[in-house]
Design an enzyme around this catalytic site. Sequence first.
Site, PDB file in Angstrom:
ATOM      1  CE  LYS A 106     -39.578 -48.187  13.470  1.00 33.65           C
ATOM      2  NZ  LYS A 106     -40.583 -47.230  13.946  1.00 33.65           N
ATOM      3  CD  GLU A 113     -40.668 -41.894  -1.718  1.00 34.59           C
ATOM      4  OE1 GLU A 113     -40.690 -40.648  -1.785  1.00 34.59           O
ATOM      5  OE2 GLU A 113     -40.755 -42.624  -2.709  1.00 34.59           O
ATOM      6  CB  CYS A 147     -43.154 -35.530   2.929  1.00 36.54           C
ATOM      7  SG  CYS A 147     -44.290 -36.412   1.856  1.00 36.54           S
ATOM      8  CD  GLU A 175     -39.364 -31.862   6.232  1.00 42.14           C
ATOM      9  OE1 GLU A 175     -38.574 -32.586   6.837  1.00 42.14           O
ATOM     10  OE2 GLU A 175     -40.234 -32.285   5.442  1.00 42.14           O
TER      11      GLU A 175
HETATM   12  P1  NAD Z   1     -38.302 -39.666  11.431  1.00 41.79           P
HETATM   13  O1  NAD Z   1     -37.240 -39.727  10.411  1.00 41.79           O
HETATM   14  O2  NAD Z   1     -37.975 -39.139  12.769  1.00 41.79           O
HETATM   15  O3  NAD Z   1     -38.901 -41.133  11.699  1.00 41.79           O
HETATM   16  C1  NAD Z   1     -39.409 -41.922  10.651  1.00 41.79           C
HETATM   17  C2  NAD Z   1     -39.422 -43.369  11.085  1.00 41.79           C
HETATM   18  O4  NAD Z   1     -38.093 -43.812  11.288  1.00 41.79           O
HETATM   19  C3  NAD Z   1     -40.157 -43.649  12.390  1.00 41.79           C
HETATM   20  O5  NAD Z   1     -40.838 -44.873  12.267  1.00 41.79           O
HETATM   21  C4  NAD Z   1     -39.024 -43.765  13.393  1.00 41.79           C
HETATM   22  O6  NAD Z   1     -39.360 -44.591  14.496  1.00 41.79           O
HETATM   23  C5  NAD Z   1     -37.942 -44.412  12.564  1.00 41.79           C
HETATM   24  N1  NAD Z   1     -36.571 -44.151  12.981  1.00 41.79           N
HETATM   25  C6  NAD Z   1     -36.067 -43.058  13.597  1.00 41.79           C
HETATM   26  N2  NAD Z   1     -34.735 -43.174  13.756  1.00 41.79           N
HETATM   27  C7  NAD Z   1     -34.389 -44.372  13.207  1.00 41.79           C
HETATM   28  C8  NAD Z   1     -33.142 -45.058  13.055  1.00 41.79           C
HETATM   29  N3  NAD Z   1     -31.999 -44.548  13.483  1.00 41.79           N
HETATM   30  N4  NAD Z   1     -33.153 -46.261  12.433  1.00 41.79           N
HETATM   31  C9  NAD Z   1     -34.294 -46.798  11.977  1.00 41.79           C
HETATM   32  N5  NAD Z   1     -35.507 -46.194  12.113  1.00 41.79           N
HETATM   33  C10 NAD Z   1     -35.546 -44.995  12.722  1.00 41.79           C
HETATM   34  O7  NAD Z   1     -39.511 -38.887  10.748  1.00 41.79           O
HETATM   35  P2  NAD Z   1     -40.922 -38.488  11.358  1.00 41.79           P
HETATM   36  O8  NAD Z   1     -40.720 -37.374  12.307  1.00 41.79           O
HETATM   37  O9  NAD Z   1     -41.638 -39.715  11.823  1.00 41.79           O
HETATM   38  O10 NAD Z   1     -41.683 -37.976  10.045  1.00 41.79           O
HETATM   39  C11 NAD Z   1     -41.500 -36.735   9.507  1.00 41.79           C
HETATM   40  C12 NAD Z   1     -40.510 -36.765   8.358  1.00 41.79           C
HETATM   41  O11 NAD Z   1     -40.909 -37.709   7.373  1.00 41.79           O
HETATM   42  C13 NAD Z   1     -40.435 -35.430   7.621  1.00 41.79           C
HETATM   43  O12 NAD Z   1     -39.106 -35.120   7.340  1.00 41.79           O
HETATM   44  C14 NAD Z   1     -41.209 -35.698   6.331  1.00 41.79           C
HETATM   45  O13 NAD Z   1     -40.883 -34.841   5.278  1.00 41.79           O
HETATM   46  C15 NAD Z   1     -40.873 -37.117   6.078  1.00 41.79           C
HETATM   47  N6  NAD Z   1     -41.861 -37.749   5.192  1.00 41.79           N
HETATM   48  C16 NAD Z   1     -41.523 -38.010   3.891  1.00 41.79           C
HETATM   49  C17 NAD Z   1     -42.460 -38.565   3.034  1.00 41.79           C
HETATM   50  C18 NAD Z   1     -42.121 -38.848   1.595  1.00 41.79           C
HETATM   51  O14 NAD Z   1     -42.854 -39.595   0.956  1.00 41.79           O
HETATM   52  N7  NAD Z   1     -41.061 -38.292   1.046  1.00 41.79           N
HETATM   53  C19 NAD Z   1     -43.741 -38.881   3.503  1.00 41.79           C
HETATM   54  C20 NAD Z   1     -44.050 -38.595   4.821  1.00 41.79           C
HETATM   55  C21 NAD Z   1     -43.093 -38.036   5.665  1.00 41.79           C
END
Ligand code: NAD
Length: 494
Positions: free
Chosen positions: A176, A250, A284, A384
């Site tokens: 997804k 991650e 991230c 963050e």
């Molecule tokens: P997010 O957690 O809001 O969303 C990530 C994904 O999860 C999206 O596809 C979203 O639609 C989905 N999602 C949201 N709620 C969900 C739920 N309850 N159940 C299942 N799926 C759900 O994050 P974001 O705002 O899209 O991205 C930013 C975050 O991602 C930051 O915290 C960043 O540090 C992290 N990030 C981490 C890495 C890594 O490799 N560690 C890489 C990139 C981003």
Amino acid sequence: MKDIKMFINGEFKESTKHFVSTNSANGEKVATVHLPTEKDIDAAVDAAEAAFYSAEWRGMDQNKRADILEAISVKLKERKDELTTLEVADSGSTLRKAKADVANAASYFKVLAGQLRKFQFEVKDEAASRAGFSNNFRLYEPVGVCAQIIPWNFPLVMAAWKIGPVIASGCTTVLKSAQETPVTAGILAEILNEVGLPKGVVNIITGGANEGAYLLKNPKVKKVAFTGSTAVGKKIMESAGKNLQKLSLELGGKSANIVLDDADLSLAVDGALYAFLYHSGQACDSGTRLFVENSIYPTFKEALVKRIAEVKVGLPTEISTGFGPVINKKQFDTIMNYIQTTKNEGAKLLFGGERVVGGDFDKGYYIAPTLFEVTPDNTIFNEEIFGPVLAITPVANEAEAIALANKSDYGLAGAVWSKNAERAKNVAKQLETGTVWINEYHLLNPGMPFGGYKQSGLGREMGEEGLKSYLEVKHLWISDCDERAKKPWFDAIF
Ligand code: NAD
């Protein structure tokens, strides 16, 4: 305008629900996107399960799977201009960042193919085996149907990191993409068909929290791989617990950048800026906490403030732009709230701290690169932000830098700047974090593991560790003794 359909069982399917994906730099429409219903999500999981048990996929030799990975890499390179343009429009990435993303995704598939060709799926353990008694083997076998969820900040790279090990391991998946940035994953789907990946091995849908949560609940899903925020990661872990799905996470970070008093100052200044400003702070692993030894602090601070003014804030489509907009209004508001909170807390603003306005900037969400001098009590020392805001703290010595760097729930990345490699390595070893660079930042090596300590995650992507996270290990015991008389342990029940 692109039309991004659902990719289920090798076919591009229309949905009854749609939305329009827009450009974060100017609000223009980028694509019509098909949003899956629960029935569509179930169909995608069914397709992944059927593919997992298909004779074609089960019987496919690892070299053939490696050929497919290499072919994907070639196709990504062939379509690099189109992918770059779409990534810029869909995610607000600068042209330079988007070009690097496409190149990194292509290189990842190629490196993974090389890794796969050498990987031994069957290994005899000579130390555990004993002649006349047993031959003991480790067999590495695919976990099964995966559900993979990715964020919006590096859409194509994140999709590559997820799909790559699925193909390498012999698993199948429903990926997804983030609803904010679904376009390049749609192009990747076209490429998967072009290179002859069997139908149903990779299925791609998009959506938000509802679609993600529904997908994970399907009991046919045996492994969940999630990249996103720590807050959502905790919910995912709870959900995965219900069916005891294998899990890799991650998550977020608040990575520390430590400048020792013997650092090359101009290199460390540029490194510190690159560490937190890349992709407008929406990475991230961003180095968002900066620790500088007191003896060099005044000079370093002065150089940092001078140099940050030279970063070219501009439209993502211009090649000279080093720094563009943030993804959307929600993210913009979050970042501006953190800036306001930090001002209210009395931290010293050294640079930026406001919206960039005027001309084309008014059409997007641009925030000036921002520097604050903070103490560990400030909110932004701990939380963050996911935006272009750096929290700087002077420290008495390296021991204090290490203690403050580790004073965080996160542990994703970090860096040490010093001309003395041994000294820097000694500091690096004491940091509770998954990646540490010395005199470098952000660069990742597909052959090496990436992931977080503490609340930054669970498990690793890339490297052998990443591949193994999609494999179960079976202990195969082949008796080297067929004589009943030599098996006295059977007597325990006779
Ligand atoms: P997010 O957690 O809001 O969303 C990530 C994904 O999860 C999206 O596809 C979203 O639609 C989905 N999602 C949201 N709620 C969900 C739920 N309850 N159940 C299942 N799926 C759900 O994050 P974001 O705002 O899209 O991205 C930013 C975050 O991602 C930051 O915290 C960043 O540090 C992290 N990030 C981490 C890495 C890594 O490799 N560690 C890489 C990139 C981003």
